[in-house]
Design a protein around this motif. Sequence first.
Motif, PDB file in Angstrom:
ATOM      1  N   ALA A 127     -13.278   8.420  49.496  1.00  0.00           N
ATOM      2  CA  ALA A 127     -13.897   7.818  48.315  1.00  0.00           C
ATOM      3  C   ALA A 127     -14.501   6.462  48.638  1.00  0.00           C
ATOM      4  CB  ALA A 127     -12.867   7.691  47.197  1.00  0.00           C
ATOM      5  N   ASP A 128     -13.818   5.668  49.490  1.00  0.00           N
ATOM      6  CA  ASP A 128     -14.355   4.367  49.882  1.00  0.00           C
ATOM      7  C   ASP A 128     -15.682   4.519  50.611  1.00  0.00           C
ATOM      8  OD1 ASP A 128     -12.116   3.051  48.850  1.00  0.00           O
ATOM      9  OD2 ASP A 128     -11.017   3.199  50.742  1.00  0.00           O
ATOM     10  N   VAL A 129     -15.757   5.492  51.509  1.00  0.00           N
ATOM     11  CA  VAL A 129     -16.989   5.704  52.276  1.00  0.00           C
ATOM     12  C   VAL A 129     -18.133   6.118  51.351  1.00  0.00           C
ATOM     13  CG1 VAL A 129     -18.071   7.097  54.072  1.00  0.00           C
ATOM     14  CG2 VAL A 129     -15.736   6.268  54.379  1.00  0.00           C
ATOM     15  N   GLU A 176     -12.609  17.453  45.239  1.00  0.00           N
ATOM     16  CA  GLU A 176     -12.627  16.144  44.591  1.00  0.00           C
ATOM     17  C   GLU A 176     -11.224  15.532  44.503  1.00  0.00           C
ATOM     18  OE1 GLU A 176     -14.637  14.075  40.640  1.00  0.00           O
ATOM     19  OE2 GLU A 176     -14.635  16.262  40.880  1.00  0.00           O
ATOM     20  N   ALA A 177     -10.211  16.391  44.436  1.00  0.00           N
ATOM     21  CA  ALA A 177      -8.836  15.896  44.348  1.00  0.00           C
ATOM     22  C   ALA A 177      -8.338  15.331  45.670  1.00  0.00           C
ATOM     23  CB  ALA A 177      -7.907  17.031  43.897  1.00  0.00           C
ATOM     24  N   HIS A 178      -9.108  15.527  46.744  1.00  0.00           N
ATOM     25  CA  HIS A 178      -8.657  15.069  48.066  1.00  0.00           C
ATOM     26  C   HIS A 178      -9.491  13.920  48.611  1.00  0.00           C
ATOM     27  CE1 HIS A 178      -6.084  18.551  48.077  1.00  0.00           C
ATOM     28  NE2 HIS A 178      -7.116  19.373  47.948  1.00  0.00           N
ATOM     29  N   ALA A 180     -11.230  14.902  57.654  1.00  0.00           N
ATOM     30  CA  ALA A 180     -11.074  14.292  56.329  1.00  0.00           C
ATOM     31  C   ALA A 180     -12.037  14.913  55.319  1.00  0.00           C
ATOM     32  CB  ALA A 180     -11.299  12.787  56.420  1.00  0.00           C
ATOM     33  N   ALA A 181     -13.275  15.172  55.727  1.00  0.00           N
ATOM     34  CA  ALA A 181     -14.269  15.727  54.808  1.00  0.00           C
ATOM     35  C   ALA A 181     -15.489  16.152  55.620  1.00  0.00           C
ATOM     36  CB  ALA A 181     -14.656  14.718  53.738  1.00  0.00           C
ATOM     37  N   CYS A 238     -15.012  26.023  51.845  1.00  0.00           N
ATOM     38  CA  CYS A 238     -14.434  24.679  51.662  1.00  0.00           C
ATOM     39  C   CYS A 238     -13.486  24.644  50.471  1.00  0.00           C
ATOM     40  CB  CYS A 238     -15.552  23.650  51.481  1.00  0.00           C
ATOM     41  SG  CYS A 238     -16.495  23.315  52.989  1.00  0.00           S
ATOM     42  N   ARG A 239     -13.863  25.341  49.390  1.00  0.00           N
ATOM     43  CA  ARG A 239     -13.002  25.360  48.203  1.00  0.00           C
ATOM     44  C   ARG A 239     -11.682  26.068  48.524  1.00  0.00           C
ATOM     45  NH1 ARG A 239     -16.453  27.192  44.589  1.00  0.00           N
ATOM     46  NH2 ARG A 239     -16.918  25.110  43.778  1.00  0.00           N
ATOM     47  N   THR A 240     -11.754  27.149  49.279  1.00  0.00           N
ATOM     48  CA  THR A 240     -10.549  27.904  49.626  1.00  0.00           C
ATOM     49  C   THR A 240      -9.596  27.069  50.466  1.00  0.00           C
ATOM     50  OG1 THR A 240     -11.767  30.000  49.557  1.00  0.00           O
ATOM     51  CG2 THR A 240      -9.690  29.966  50.794  1.00  0.00           C
ATOM     52  N   ARG A 241     -10.121  26.308  51.401  1.00  0.00           N
ATOM     53  CA  ARG A 241      -9.286  25.526  52.307  1.00  0.00           C
ATOM     54  C   ARG A 241      -9.015  24.109  51.806  1.00  0.00           C
ATOM     55  NH1 ARG A 241      -8.205  27.227  57.374  1.00  0.00           N
ATOM     56  NH2 ARG A 241      -6.555  25.682  57.052  1.00  0.00           N
ATOM     57  N   GLY A 242      -9.574  23.716  50.659  1.00  0.00           N
ATOM     58  CA  GLY A 242      -9.338  22.383  50.118  1.00  0.00           C
ATOM     59  C   GLY A 242     -10.011  21.281  50.898  1.00  0.00           C
ATOM     60  N   LEU A 243     -11.094  21.603  51.606  1.00  0.00           N
ATOM     61  CA  LEU A 243     -11.824  20.604  52.382  1.00  0.00           C
ATOM     62  C   LEU A 243     -12.903  19.964  51.507  1.00  0.00           C
ATOM     63  CD1 LEU A 243     -12.393  19.308  55.202  1.00  0.00           C
ATOM     64  CD2 LEU A 243     -14.117  21.125  55.522  1.00  0.00           C
ATOM     65  N   PRO A 244     -12.892  18.657  51.337  1.00  0.00           N
ATOM     66  CA  PRO A 244     -13.959  18.013  50.564  1.00  0.00           C
ATOM     67  C   PRO A 244     -15.328  18.274  51.191  1.00  0.00           C
ATOM     68  CG  PRO A 244     -12.116  16.503  50.842  1.00  0.00           C
ATOM     69  CD  PRO A 244     -11.852  17.675  51.733  1.00  0.00           C
ATOM     70  N   LEU A 245     -16.235  18.789  50.386  1.00  0.00           N
ATOM     71  CA  LEU A 245     -17.612  19.038  50.812  1.00  0.00           C
ATOM     72  C   LEU A 245     -18.526  18.143  49.988  1.00  0.00           C
ATOM     73  CD1 LEU A 245     -19.845  20.646  52.314  1.00  0.00           C
ATOM     74  CD2 LEU A 245     -19.746  22.323  50.440  1.00  0.00           C
TER      75      LEU A 245
END
Length: 549
Positions: free
Chosen positions: A28-30, A47-49, A102-103, A123-130
Amino acid sequence: MSENAGTSPPPVTEGLDTHTAGRPVTVADVLALPVLATGQPQVVTGEAHLDRLVRWVHITELTDPASFLKGGELVLTTGMPLPDDAAGVRRYVDELTDIGAAALIIELVRRYHRPPESLVQACRTRGLPLITLARDVNFLEVTQVVHALILGNQADAMRRTQRIHEAFTALTLRGAGPEDVVRSAAEMSGRTVVLENLVHQALICEPSGTTVQDALTDWERRSRVTPLGDHSEALGPEAWLVVPVAYQGERWGRVVMLSTPPGVGFGPEDVTVLERTAMALTIARLTHPTTWERTAHRSALRDLAEQRHHSPEDARARFAALGLPAEDSRFLAVLVAGRTEEGAKSEGWLSQELRIAGVTALVGELASARLGALLVLRPSQPWRPTVERLARSFLDQFPDAVVSVGSEVTDIADTARSFREAAHAAEAAVPGEHLPEGRSFHELSDIGLRQLLYALREDTRVQEYVERQLGRLIDHDSRHGTNLLTTLRHYLDAAGSKTTAARRGNLSRETIYQRLRTVERLLDCDLESGERRTELHVALTALDVLRTR
């Protein structure tokens, strides 16, 4: 695009977000950095990650970038190397996720203008922020800014860690007690810190960002469901950070850092603070002979007696966290005034006497030559026999001591009133005066005019009143060798009866009349006035207590 960000020019500091200074950088900072904001980033998944930490930035145009990663990287790509088939895209995302990226940030300028559905699903399945970028962004500039931020924060963290070590070293060198150590830990961390013993009694609590009530309510139960732990780690349902405290090689208790607000994780600096706290407490335990339980009781007693708690709820919570019954009890303040013996010995003796009597109590030295106890009584438990026994025991050893009590209260937060009353009774205790038969302690009902004036004897207004009322009479007696003051006393004690006054002074009626006329002349008053006689009687009583030794 370069595959290895290490070939980038030296990091720059322009565009750094000062809000991230002093803490790890997150995704989020980046995204909030101006250098990336120009690309109009949009979070598509995960978004939660966005609170994931970014260890480094990696630019890649390979189909297998994970082989160059170590975890925590923010991966930047134009999307050119993405496989065309859904299976290949899933494998690409799986490898990034497994290595701990991280993303993933993809620029929608060259190959894609919208993210492929297979990439979004993977990405949604693995919880990876895209995150997608709608406009062209200079990836090299992004790496420069983010790396400068990460390295700067790491340097800041090292400096803060050094300051933590220096602060605790200074505390140890100046012989700081446990209260100072725990207070410093709370101030450094900005979190609530509690020191407890092995039976889960909270001896010291320094709240930060919360109240004592919130920190200590139901403490024993909450503490018992939190494992002891052998080293610094977050444990239990509330994820407390705990570090054991040892004494002479054996576990004595533990120091606890509460998550404030609940659910907020602990960083490396929190761990450093708590570990140094435990070390400083161990040294303080060796250098301070008074047991910490007694120190905690003394501190709690002073806070109650001086009403230093922030709220009644805080007082009740702290009292209960010490293992004392705050509900369905009655409370009574007892004071022992006068020089007895060394404070610690007196405290120990009084605590033992109360234990023998089966009375729960807080005991501690409230001030120099003043020992206090707060008796915790069951609803049907009489207090007079206990206090009488304590008073007699004290007076047998120290005849000049004064034992006094306040009135009973039913709320622990009201004990300051009981202590004030006990103090008033002690201050009004005239030396040498006898108490009622069968009682060795003072209470408010003992305070009459003489006792009240004795308590006020150092007030210059009382002294001035005595001099104004009786000064000329006393001066006349001194110059002429007369005893008119005694004659006046006999007259006032006899409620204005001249006959009784003459008999008490072994004087004739003519002599008493003559002397009283002289008194009236010297004091310019009419002794037939009831109000004037009252004023003179008060002045004489005050004169007596001023001459008391």
